[in-house]
Design an enzyme around this catalytic site. Sequence first.
Site, short mmCIF file in Angstrom:
data_model
loop_
_atom_site.label_atom_id
_atom_site.label_comp_id
_atom_site.label_asym_id
_atom_site.label_seq_id
_atom_site.Cartn_x
_atom_site.Cartn_y
_atom_site.Cartn_z
NE ARG A 54 103.68 -5.00 73.44
CZ ARG A 54 104.98 -4.67 73.52
NH1 ARG A 54 105.78 -4.82 72.49
NH2 ARG A 54 105.47 -4.19 74.64
CB SER A 90 66.00 -37.95 63.72
OG SER A 90 64.80 -37.21 63.66
#
Lengths: 447, 447, 447, 447
Positions: free
Chosen positions: D311, D272
């Site tokens: 497409r 930590s």
Amino acid sequence: MGSRLIDSLATTDALADVFSDASVLSAMIAFEAGLARAEAAHGVVPAAVADAIARTAMPERFDAAALAREARASATPAIAFVAALRAMVAEVDPAAARFVHWGATSQDLVDTAMVLCLDRARRVLAPDHNRLLGGLRALSEAHRATVMPGRTLLQPAPPITFGLKTAGWAASVARAGADLAAAFAGARQLQFGGASGTLAMLGAAAGPVEATLASTLNLARPAGPWHTHRDRLAALVSALGVYTAALGKIATDVALLVQAEVAEAEEPGGGSSTMPQKRNPSGATIVIAAATRTPALVAAYLSGAVQAHERAAGGWQAEAPTLAAIVQACGSALSACADMIAGLTVHPDRMLAHLAGPHTVVFAERLSALLTPHMERERATRLVREAVAMTASSGRPLREVVAEVPEIVSALPPESLARIDAPEAYLGEAESFRRRLLAEAAADWEV
Amino acid sequence: MGSRLIDSLATTDALADVFSDASVLSAMIAFEAGLARAEAAHGVVPAAVADAIARTAMPERFDAAALAREARASATPAIAFVAALRAMVAEVDPAAARFVHWGATSQDLVDTAMVLCLDRARRVLAPDHNRLLGGLRALSEAHRATVMPGRTLLQPAPPITFGLKTAGWAASVARAGADLAAAFAGARQLQFGGASGTLAMLGAAAGPVEATLASTLNLARPAGPWHTHRDRLAALVSALGVYTAALGKIATDVALLVQAEVAEAEEPGGGSSTMPQKRNPSGATIVIAAATRTPALVAAYLSGAVQAHERAAGGWQAEAPTLAAIVQACGSALSACADMIAGLTVHPDRMLAHLAGPHTVVFAERLSALLTPHMERERATRLVREAVAMTASSGRPLREVVAEVPEIVSALPPESLARIDAPEAYLGEAESFRRRLLAEAAADWEV
Amino acid sequence: MGSRLIDSLATTDALADVFSDASVLSAMIAFEAGLARAEAAHGVVPAAVADAIARTAMPERFDAAALAREARASATPAIAFVAALRAMVAEVDPAAARFVHWGATSQDLVDTAMVLCLDRARRVLAPDHNRLLGGLRALSEAHRATVMPGRTLLQPAPPITFGLKTAGWAASVARAGADLAAAFAGARQLQFGGASGTLAMLGAAAGPVEATLASTLNLARPAGPWHTHRDRLAALVSALGVYTAALGKIATDVALLVQAEVAEAEEPGGGSSTMPQKRNPSGATIVIAAATRTPALVAAYLSGAVQAHERAAGGWQAEAPTLAAIVQACGSALSACADMIAGLTVHPDRMLAHLAGPHTVVFAERLSALLTPHMERERATRLVREAVAMTASSGRPLREVVAEVPEIVSALPPESLARIDAPEAYLGEAESFRRRLLAEAAADWEV
Amino acid sequence: MGSRLIDSLATTDALADVFSDASVLSAMIAFEAGLARAEAAHGVVPAAVADAIARTAMPERFDAAALAREARASATPAIAFVAALRAMVAEVDPAAARFVHWGATSQDLVDTAMVLCLDRARRVLAPDHNRLLGGLRALSEAHRATVMPGRTLLQPAPPITFGLKTAGWAASVARAGADLAAAFAGARQLQFGGASGTLAMLGAAAGPVEATLASTLNLARPAGPWHTHRDRLAALVSALGVYTAALGKIATDVALLVQAEVAEAEEPGGGSSTMPQKRNPSGATIVIAAATRTPALVAAYLSGAVQAHERAAGGWQAEAPTLAAIVQACGSALSACADMIAGLTVHPDRMLAHLAGPHTVVFAERLSALLTPHMERERATRLVREAVAMTASSGRPLREVVAEVPEIVSALPPESLARIDAPEAYLGEAESFRRRLLAEAAADWEV
């Protein structure tokens, strides 16, 4: 009164039935009856339990709304269901009642019932899948020589055939369908583990009871309970998502083709509440609506699939509405798609018209390809641009325009120029791809 | 039989009613009746239309299942509904029947009906929201001095108070609740535009009819129709998602606190179908289940919110199931959360015990902070690590351990060392934050 | 080499910069420098800390790839960053180094840095938002009288004006934009709570330091730390999702309008790698791509927003990529949308042509409305259908067709019939709605 | 400076490399080089094209940021890439330059490059997958007899073995892994169709060129181009989602087991920034973070998979960031999970302690099962409840408590009572399931 209106486009009658209270209750009864029978077969409980269940337990005897209400107290509908079932059994055989649900846990009951409902759903989907595939194959064969513009980014491109387009639809439905069938098969697993997933309460009879129960319910016997291992159902949910996307692609194409300004196809269509001339693409709309919802339903399932320890507090309890919703969305789309394809009117003349006159600009690629070997790229590019601009502004076909450009005429043989914008002469592998794609779409589902 | 079992944890009775066929039909009737009344007031249609609707149209006279079935033909339930309504009106006044639904479009009807149902839902949620907030405020006040370990990444951290934790819960529910209330208010908009969203069929009466209809239905009159502009509903759906996430956070904390090995709190809880000792966190489970599903429901709505031109082919038709599902999921979570908080038993002794003995390692930060000004960082770090290791292995409190380390004793005043692991002496701003957070949670919703 | 190609359509240069390592590091440095300064102001740490940070800490001195690698060991990039910063400070002032990051926790640093980056992003979005709104308002004013067909379910409907359509776009962007601006403002909160969210390490100086730090960084001071209360960021993410959906609707409309067969508008457009004639709707495509992705990004954020206790193990750590992705997706869409609107060519002649000849069938509603008061519904319906069919098949305008139907001629006045298909005579409230909608879109964002 | 910090927990160095500009460019070059070579082999273009590409095209010669910027003009990075490549070729062979990218379309290039990158990613994942499976199998074997409480809804349940738990983890990873391997294999398809997906520009050479190109790139040759049929990639994305969920389940279990109050296992863990005593479950956190994000990424992909005509305008352009994100999220989770399992410390003593003393209440099910055949259900239920309550309040084991209840002592044989709370005597099928599950997890991936 139930709640069919909200979901009117999100399911079919047949699938709404599959996830109705009556159907769910029948599946829950089937589990408990099968369990009692299997346990009796191996001497764990008296045969009277199964007999009493068979005599007294019928879906319509349960108060589904009350079970749903009580489910909130224990975070599962199983407890109230088992209590109600036990009370029914006690009516005819009090001694047997204590052995109801023996050795099983709530999730064994609910998961197995869901698996049974999913299998019922599969049987509803199968004929529609085959009907759709059959319709697509027939369309593709009928239109193997029907030319139309390709369209990329919604703009015209060189020609394809409608047969190729529909073969592409068919192949993707077939591929996604094969994965879906496999996922349904993979999910047909008995859930049976008892409190901690060890079947400890059944002692030495555990294995034999498990095997008998699986075969009684016509389900596979997994390597172990899968209470918090949801990969097989997650695969099924995903496959439903992919399959519905394949349907959504078809519907999107159809909705675009039936636009009034395109009009290359027509849906049987639906009316409007106020416009008499309207012929809405209802089928496509229902399919697209389903394809809009299903991706998130897949995500909802996957989010809940991370489940703690031997039984989850939350993830599992989130599953049932999602499973029911995605199966019904997929089935609603499939039914609408099969109808749409079966009723589709195709207009080859309109398709051809979209490759004539000013639309012949789509052959610019071809012209460019022919010129390139004969001159510098910049010069070829300039000539093609000028020809495209002239075709577009004059509305005359490209072959007429280029016939008047000396630089082009001198570079290319007359027979090339004369057929520069002939669609049937610029289809490339369309028919070859079409056949290969249809070969992928040859197999139906077992019904 | 309906289908309440599948959704048993996904709704409440009251919210299932809001989205039932009866409720939806009553809202659809309200729109058509209001429209006929408003149009009659401005001379567009005869007064007889509204009269006939009032006399004949009742939800139970409609065949919801048939409407749902027919909805698939036109991709909306509106057409079959209007036809059925027209037939009812024709029974008592054939001449009036032709003016039913005059000038409106299907989506005007369906959207406005949905808006009315959402407002009914809001009224169901409101008391539960206030009950939850009240419960949280009370818990926070009662436990303003109840110390417990903070927990970060599921590991113990320096102390907080349970009052601070619950104030954090309250403030986030209040903030998300204020946004939700505003979103509900913003969504209360009439939908009325006719075929193309111009109300052209109503001629000069359009504006007055629109205004009267809005006030009749007690809805806001928007700047224009919003058939394909779904931002307000999207904001409502999002707010439901954020709010449910705030509930999910509370439930997650509770589920972790009630673990047998933690046992700092207890839920009233639910039983097990096979384990007599079980006291399951049913409330937390229902909340977490809802919070698991809602993010994806928000996504489903947003995906459908991109709608073409004046009326969408797909996106709009995907909305109803999502709206109904997310409102019910949120309400189910809210009801369960309010119950859970109302019934929560807190164990301050267990909380305190988790700050004693070996658990005093959480005060290592404090020791480190005290030492740092007096020595080099490396030396301070070494001393703290050794003290932590000794505390953890011996099980003795940190204050006893450090009292035996000369380097520490010589660096710090004895009164600091004696209270190095006193929780109440290391709470920092806990009470100040608690008060400020509760101030954010002071206001209830209007019911 | 970085990774810009994968995201080439998913961000802009300016927004890629905002979330670049350099920008993130500068924000992290700003937090630590501000903290040191605030703590020195209140006597918590020596002033030398802030001085040393100011002298030595520059983004380019950090090895971002190394920090990213080390982040995996502790599940946060903060620890390695603080270590590197401390080492830099130690170079110039070893005694000060021990007070770097004093009293803060990793998440204080990372959250505040993210908040600062989000504010930078807001400043990138603002000019584009105003540019888009301005463009839409101008389009709407210029085309207040440009008639075009409405389109519902992709099928033609009675006329609207392009001015109305663009006003609808503007109003939804403005509404969603107002919510987005409010959400950005709401999210500008300092994160500062220390290990457990109590600032215990700072003792009595905690409040003053917090206040000074907030004003130094120009951020709001929240009622308390919000480490595991993510509602404000969730509201921001949701608002980005709703806003992007509003852009997606515009782009969808444009992509449909620029289809070659519709050709009512043109985008400046992009070329093709192989087709010389192509003019792709690149802007619309980029916007739609963003709108396709953002709903799920909202869901990803909300799924992670359920966070345990005082600091989450997983949910929080999932946030950064999602936040960065959704802001960039929104901004990419916004930039493309503003460009698209600025460069849009409109073809009023094509719009008008789509309301002429056979397209006059869209006035069937009007004919129906005129006939209904004069005859039975069935007869009116039949006459309208016949007229529609004749118009469609003959290609002649509806007014000519109905002039030849005695039953219609005898029922309606000649002046009605003569203008039955005049678009400008059937616009209803189009101009009124347009003005009201533009009024909603009057306000720009503060830049 | 790039942007590795934002994604620090969302990828690994190896996977960030796979999707880096250098890697993407190398894949794009590989496509164009392979194409030129294949076309030369079949006489379509001069051999000089491939030679020139080989001599001049290197990833580092491209300006990726510029390509990304230009991509926004045409909605694809392909056009600027091809132009840059052509310019490089022209440097050494101007005549050859015009044949670069001959007959291909932008999406052929981008899709094939993505497929190549995905295959590189697969090779990064494979060793980690095998390492994880190996670690799980080893854990399961080592702890086949290590008893621990089952936990359902986060509450204690009858015993299992840690070997069974880890075998369940292994089997689900293996099943999801087998699906993932199959999906990777299925996605290894060449994309090659030219402008409209017919390869028309290549004439009769199309088929041979396609075949040669596929084998050159070591990819499968599909039945036809799949530009707008994304089912195979959708299946891959889904499989990544399911697989990551399986990892998420493991990490969730671990994160819960390593809670200080449970402490049945320990992760190597991370520190930590402020709390010296902390040992955070960093590995589990990274895995859970990934599992939090991936469901929505699956949804994002599926939403974009509905693509129009030949497409798409939007759906396809949304894919790349999602594909890159989900592969990296999965791989980040996998790497962290394999590390976590490799470094996991297990505390059998703590596990056993959680089945002793007051914890023996979990054997209530067993007591109930033993009593039920001997008495009425109500009486058995009462006796069990009383025994449970006494065990919980006294802290004495169940066997001691029941030994003092005459009604129980008289009903059951002493040997049953003496071992009523012996964990090893109530494991049911734990070992049998464990073996069957491990058998499912026997096969590694090919590396």
